[in-house]
Write a protein that holds these residues in place. Structure first.
Motif, mmCIF file in Angstrom:
data_model
loop_
_atom_site.group_PDB
_atom_site.id
_atom_site.type_symbol
_atom_site.label_atom_id
_atom_site.label_comp_id
_atom_site.label_asym_id
_atom_site.label_seq_id
_atom_site.Cartn_x
_atom_site.Cartn_y
_atom_site.Cartn_z
ATOM 1 N N GLY A 88 0.894 -1.187 -0.057
ATOM 2 C CA GLY A 88 0.002 0.292 -0.125
ATOM 3 C C GLY A 88 0.922 1.298 -0.092
ATOM 4 N N ILE A 136 -6.187 -2.185 1.511
ATOM 5 C CA ILE A 136 -6.600 -1.876 2.637
ATOM 6 C C ILE A 136 -7.535 -2.808 3.310
ATOM 7 N N GLN A 137 -8.307 -3.628 2.283
ATOM 8 C CA GLN A 137 -9.259 -4.806 2.695
ATOM 9 C C GLN A 137 -8.397 -5.882 3.255
ATOM 10 N N TYR A 139 -5.632 -5.743 4.606
ATOM 11 C CA TYR A 139 -5.218 -5.468 5.867
ATOM 12 C C TYR A 139 -6.091 -5.662 7.179
ATOM 13 N N TYR A 140 -7.231 -5.165 6.636
ATOM 14 C CA TYR A 140 -8.330 -5.359 7.896
ATOM 15 C C TYR A 140 -9.274 -6.825 8.050
#
Length: 167
Positions: A88, A136-137, A139-140
């Protein structure tokens, strides 16, 4: 109704797994076209006119291997959150470099896959933003780990044995 269904898909660990494989393979493919030809990659990077001259050759050797390792870690699921952060960060840096050169009106190519790449523009920015959303998806919501005792396991189902009571 539809929003709850979409939310379930977006927050799914299986969606994160598929995106993790996709982003990992994307960066593996991008790095394998740069690793054998560091001089051409250094030239493509120099066209951006943002990287210091003394760092071009070293960066052209290190960055493709860095992309390769991060992509490989995403594919195999090892340190996937750290890899998602690093990928990222690279995507944000690439977007900044592209936006600056778009502002300057520089007619250069991206340098993403080979020396004769596509020209920089809003299409490349959009692709990078979508890839950033994917990281981001990951990561979370990535919760499937291969490197656990049970193989491909969900950490919510792994029970930790209680310590034995001392006598």
């Amino acid at each position: 109704m539809i929003w709850s269904y979409l939310r379930r898909i977006v927050t799914s660990k299986y969606t994160a797994f598929v995106l993790r494989i996709y982003v990992g393979c994307f960066f593996l493919y991008a790095s394998t076209s740069k690793i054998p030809y560091p001089a051409q990659f250094a030239e493509a990077t120099a066209n951006y006119r943002l990287v210091p001259y003394w760092f071009l050759n070293l960066g052209a050797v290190i960055l493709p291997w860095f992309e390769f390792v991060c992509g490989l870690f995403l594919v195999i699921g090892f340190l996937s959150r750290a890899s998602a952060i690093l990928i990222g960060s690279m995507i944000i840096l690439f977007n900044i470099m592209i936006l600056i050169n778009m502002y300057w009106g520089a007619p250069i190519t991206c340098g993403c896959f080979d020396t004769v790449g596509e020209p920089i523009g809003w299409k490349k920015i959009t692709e990078n933003v979508i890839m950033l959303i994917f990281t981001i998806q990951i990561y979370y919501f990535d919760r499937l780990f291969i490197f656990r005792r049970g193989g491909l396991a969900d950490p919510a189902r792994i029970r930790i044995a209680a310590p034995a009571a001392s006598r």
